[in-house]
Design a protein around this motif. Structure first.
Motif, short mmCIF file in Angstrom:
data_model
loop_
_atom_site.label_atom_id
_atom_site.label_comp_id
_atom_site.label_asym_id
_atom_site.label_seq_id
_atom_site.Cartn_x
_atom_site.Cartn_y
_atom_site.Cartn_z
N ILE A 33 1.01 -1.42 -0.11
CA ILE A 33 0.06 -0.50 -0.18
C ILE A 33 0.79 1.15 -0.27
CG2 ILE A 33 -1.19 -1.34 1.20
CD1 ILE A 33 -0.62 2.06 2.80
N THR A 87 -2.89 4.27 -2.85
CA THR A 87 -3.39 3.42 -3.14
C THR A 87 -4.32 3.16 -4.41
OG1 THR A 87 -2.30 2.88 -0.73
CG2 THR A 87 -3.62 0.57 -2.39
N ALA A 111 0.13 0.41 -5.45
CA ALA A 111 1.05 1.37 -4.53
C ALA A 111 1.96 2.98 -5.09
CB ALA A 111 1.72 1.20 -3.60
#
Length: 225
Positions: free
Chosen positions: A156, A172, A194
């Motif tokens: 993320i 993200t 991400a």
């Protein structure tokens, strides 16, 4: 559908946060985010308040817990998780509450990465913060992404914003329906991409010095310049 999210944001409910909840939400709207997670240090008051602010953005309640070994992000919780516990115990508590656990800035020791417990923590958490906009150089982000891939953990991105101006610097992209439960499930399942851009160095340095000075004053109440 795809949702653009910033999953690591602080407000002035954090001891080192500089902006109000309303300022953070307004900035998220301006930058076209679909989802934000409010993850103040060791408190959920900012997150709970954010959920009452009128907005089309999905607000995920969260917290950044100060474990004995370092910081841990937990998304989807509305109660405080006690700070100062071991990282393993903290992760177990978070999971018992239904939270998604994320290892933030794992290779930044000055910002309370988990250090010697890194491998154990990565094996236990649901995801790794592979992109954090407050790294001065990109090497630590690359190392985090490599570690996540090695252990099969979703990546993320988060701004780690402590001021409204930098909300959305880390993002993200999540493939999920627009609900908190669906988003948390998608993170666990690795339906994430991400990315980030870096917080300006002068801002990062100023905030770091202010945070360090605040910690010194808390430890030594009568300390003066």
């Amino acid at each position: 559908m795809t949702l653009r999210c910033d999953l690591h944001i602080h407000t002035n409910h954090s001891r080192d946060g500089e902006s109000s909840v309303e300022e953070v939400v307004r900035r998220a709207e301006e930058t076209g985010l679909d989802v934000i997670a409010i993850t103040d240090h060791d408190t959920v008051t900012g997150a709970l308040y954010a959920m009452t602010v009128p907005t089309s953005i999905i607000i995920i309640p969260g917290i950044e817990v100060s474990t004995k070994q370092g910081h841990l992000l937990v998304l989807g919780v509305r109660e405080v998780i006690p700070p100062g516990l071991g990282v393993r115990e903290t992760i177990e508590i978070a999971h018992s509450m239904g939270g998604v656990t994320i290892l933030p800035h794992p290779f930044h020791m000055w910002r309370h990465g988990v250090g010697l417990k890194l491998k154990e923590a990565i094996l236990l958490v649901d995801a790794v913060e592979a992109f954090n906009s407050r790294y001065i150089v990109g090497a630590a982000n690359r190392k985090a992404a490599m570690m996540a891939r090695r252990y099969g953990k979703p990546c993320i991105g988060g701004s780690d914003a402590h001021h409204w101006r930098y909300v959305g610097y880390g993002t993200t992209i999540i493939d999920a329906e627009p609900s908190i439960d669906a988003i948390l499930t998608a993170i666990r399942e690795g339906k994430t991409i991400a990315s980030c851009r870096m917080t300006p160095l002068r801002t990062y340095t100023r905030q770091s010095l202010r945070s360090t000075w605040g910690r010194l004053k808390r430890r030594i109440p009568n300390l003066k310049l």
